[in-house]
Design a protein around this motif. Structure first.
Motif, PDB file in Angstrom:
ATOM      1  N   ASP A  19       0.820  -1.211   0.000  1.00  0.00           N
ATOM      2  CA  ASP A  19       0.000   0.000   0.000  1.00  0.00           C
ATOM      3  C   ASP A  19       0.860   1.271   0.000  1.00  0.00           C
ATOM      4  OD1 ASP A  19      -2.492   1.208  -0.174  1.00  0.00           O
ATOM      5  OD2 ASP A  19      -2.632   1.490   1.995  1.00  0.00           O
ATOM      6  N   ILE A  20       1.850   1.293  -0.895  1.00  0.00           N
ATOM      7  CA  ILE A  20       2.725   2.449  -1.043  1.00  0.00           C
ATOM      8  C   ILE A  20       2.391   3.107  -2.376  1.00  0.00           C
ATOM      9  CG2 ILE A  20       5.120   3.240  -1.269  1.00  0.00           C
ATOM     10  CD1 ILE A  20       5.941   0.717   0.325  1.00  0.00           C
ATOM     11  N   SER A  21       2.167   4.396  -2.366  1.00  0.00           N
ATOM     12  CA  SER A  21       1.834   5.088  -3.607  1.00  0.00           C
ATOM     13  C   SER A  21       3.097   5.459  -4.378  1.00  0.00           C
ATOM     14  CB  SER A  21       1.028   6.354  -3.312  1.00  0.00           C
ATOM     15  OG  SER A  21       1.853   7.324  -2.692  1.00  0.00           O
ATOM     16  N   ILE A  22       2.936   5.625  -5.676  1.00  0.00           N
ATOM     17  CA  ILE A  22       4.046   6.072  -6.510  1.00  0.00           C
ATOM     18  C   ILE A  22       4.490   7.458  -6.057  1.00  0.00           C
ATOM     19  CG2 ILE A  22       4.690   6.785  -8.856  1.00  0.00           C
ATOM     20  CD1 ILE A  22       2.993   4.447  -9.882  1.00  0.00           C
ATOM     21  N   ALA A  23       3.535   8.289  -5.648  1.00  0.00           N
ATOM     22  CA  ALA A  23       3.872   9.632  -5.171  1.00  0.00           C
ATOM     23  C   ALA A  23       4.765   9.567  -3.933  1.00  0.00           C
ATOM     24  CB  ALA A  23       2.600  10.420  -4.870  1.00  0.00           C
ATOM     25  N   SER A  24       4.460   8.662  -3.010  1.00  0.00           N
ATOM     26  CA  SER A  24       5.278   8.519  -1.804  1.00  0.00           C
ATOM     27  C   SER A  24       6.674   8.035  -2.147  1.00  0.00           C
ATOM     28  CB  SER A  24       4.640   7.525  -0.831  1.00  0.00           C
ATOM     29  OG  SER A  24       3.413   7.992  -0.369  1.00  0.00           O
ATOM     30  N   LEU A  25       6.759   7.063  -3.034  1.00  0.00           N
ATOM     31  CA  LEU A  25       8.059   6.537  -3.438  1.00  0.00           C
ATOM     32  C   LEU A  25       8.862   7.622  -4.156  1.00  0.00           C
ATOM     33  CD1 LEU A  25       9.758   3.949  -3.376  1.00  0.00           C
ATOM     34  CD2 LEU A  25       8.855   3.420  -5.642  1.00  0.00           C
ATOM     35  N   ALA A  26       8.218   8.379  -5.016  1.00  0.00           N
ATOM     36  CA  ALA A  26       8.892   9.466  -5.728  1.00  0.00           C
ATOM     37  C   ALA A  26       9.446  10.482  -4.744  1.00  0.00           C
ATOM     38  CB  ALA A  26       7.926  10.131  -6.708  1.00  0.00           C
ATOM     39  N   TYR A  29      12.647   9.398  -3.140  1.00  0.00           N
ATOM     40  CA  TYR A  29      13.803   9.448  -4.032  1.00  0.00           C
ATOM     41  C   TYR A  29      14.037  10.836  -4.621  1.00  0.00           C
ATOM     42  CZ  TYR A  29      14.474   4.519  -3.475  1.00  0.00           C
ATOM     43  OH  TYR A  29      14.744   3.296  -2.919  1.00  0.00           O
ATOM     44  N   GLY A  30      13.298  11.828  -4.136  1.00  0.00           N
ATOM     45  CA  GLY A  30      13.519  13.207  -4.550  1.00  0.00           C
ATOM     46  C   GLY A  30      13.243  13.458  -6.016  1.00  0.00           C
ATOM     47  N   MET A  31      12.190  12.839  -6.523  1.00  0.00           N
ATOM     48  CA  MET A  31      11.853  13.027  -7.928  1.00  0.00           C
ATOM     49  C   MET A  31      10.359  13.261  -8.075  1.00  0.00           C
ATOM     50  SD  MET A  31      12.456   9.042  -9.031  1.00  0.00           S
ATOM     51  CE  MET A  31      12.493   9.448 -10.728  1.00  0.00           C
ATOM     52  N   GLN A  34       5.430  12.073 -11.720  1.00  0.00           N
ATOM     53  CA  GLN A  34       5.287  11.788 -13.145  1.00  0.00           C
ATOM     54  C   GLN A  34       6.510  11.055 -13.697  1.00  0.00           C
ATOM     55  OE1 GLN A  34       2.421  12.330 -15.030  1.00  0.00           O
ATOM     56  NE2 GLN A  34       3.544  10.895 -16.301  1.00  0.00           N
ATOM     57  N   ASP A  35       7.710  11.501 -13.313  1.00  0.00           N
ATOM     58  CA  ASP A  35       8.914  10.819 -13.790  1.00  0.00           C
ATOM     59  C   ASP A  35       8.946   9.367 -13.314  1.00  0.00           C
ATOM     60  OD1 ASP A  35      10.022  12.841 -15.320  1.00  0.00           O
ATOM     61  OD2 ASP A  35      11.342  13.560 -13.729  1.00  0.00           O
ATOM     62  N   LEU A  36       8.685   9.144 -12.035  1.00  0.00           N
ATOM     63  CA  LEU A  36       8.711   7.778 -11.523  1.00  0.00           C
ATOM     64  C   LEU A  36       7.626   6.934 -12.180  1.00  0.00           C
ATOM     65  CD1 LEU A  36       9.999   5.690  -9.731  1.00  0.00           C
ATOM     66  CD2 LEU A  36       8.519   6.448  -7.866  1.00  0.00           C
ATOM     67  N   SER A  37       6.467   7.505 -12.362  1.00  0.00           N
ATOM     68  CA  SER A  37       5.383   6.794 -13.027  1.00  0.00           C
ATOM     69  C   SER A  37       5.791   6.405 -14.447  1.00  0.00           C
ATOM     70  CB  SER A  37       4.135   7.674 -13.056  1.00  0.00           C
ATOM     71  OG  SER A  37       3.075   7.008 -13.695  1.00  0.00           O
ATOM     72  N   GLN A  48      19.071   7.152 -16.727  1.00  0.00           N
ATOM     73  CA  GLN A  48      18.552   7.620 -15.434  1.00  0.00           C
ATOM     74  C   GLN A  48      17.416   6.711 -14.959  1.00  0.00           C
ATOM     75  OE1 GLN A  48      19.577   9.729 -13.228  1.00  0.00           O
ATOM     76  NE2 GLN A  48      17.827   9.610 -11.885  1.00  0.00           N
ATOM     77  N   ALA A  49      16.531   6.335 -15.854  1.00  0.00           N
ATOM     78  CA  ALA A  49      15.421   5.441 -15.495  1.00  0.00           C
ATOM     79  C   ALA A  49      15.964   4.109 -14.994  1.00  0.00           C
ATOM     80  CB  ALA A  49      14.505   5.230 -16.698  1.00  0.00           C
ATOM     81  N   ASN A  50      16.956   3.564 -15.694  1.00  0.00           N
ATOM     82  CA  ASN A  50      17.545   2.292 -15.272  1.00  0.00           C
ATOM     83  C   ASN A  50      18.190   2.407 -13.901  1.00  0.00           C
ATOM     84  OD1 ASN A  50      16.728   1.089 -17.610  1.00  0.00           O
ATOM     85  ND2 ASN A  50      18.746   1.028 -18.543  1.00  0.00           N
TER      86      ASN A  50
END
Length: 63
Positions: A19-26, A29-31, A34-37, A48-50
Motif C-alpha cells: 500500500d505504497i503510492s508512486i507519489a510517496s516513493l517518488a 527518491y527526490g523526484m 510523473q517521472d517515476l510513473s 537515469q530510469a535504469n
C-alpha cells in the motif's frame, strides 16, 4: 540498454502489496511522481530510469 521490465513489475507488485503510492516513493527518491510513473510504466527508457529502477530494487531488496 538492458530491459528493466522484470524489475519494474517487481516494484509495482511491492508497492501494491504494501500500500505504497508512486507519489510517496517518488518523494523518498527526490523526484517527481510523473517521472517515476513514466519509469515504472516503461514510457521513459534512459540511463537515469535504469539507475532509479535498480536503486529501488536494491534498497527494498526485491531481487
Amino acid at each position: 540498454m538492458p530491459e528493466t521490465i522484470n524489475g519494474r513489475e517487481k516494484i509495482k507488485a511491492y508497492l501494491s502489496a504494501n500500500d505504497i503510492s508512486i507519489a510517496s516513493l517518488a518523494t523518498m527518491y527526490g523526484m517527481s511522481k510523473q517521472d517515476l510513473s513514466d519509469y515504472l510504466a516503461g514510457r521513459k527508457k534512459n540511463p537515469q530510469a535504469n539507475r532509479v529502477i535498480l536503486k529501488i530494487i536494491s534498497d527494498f531488496k526485491l531481487s
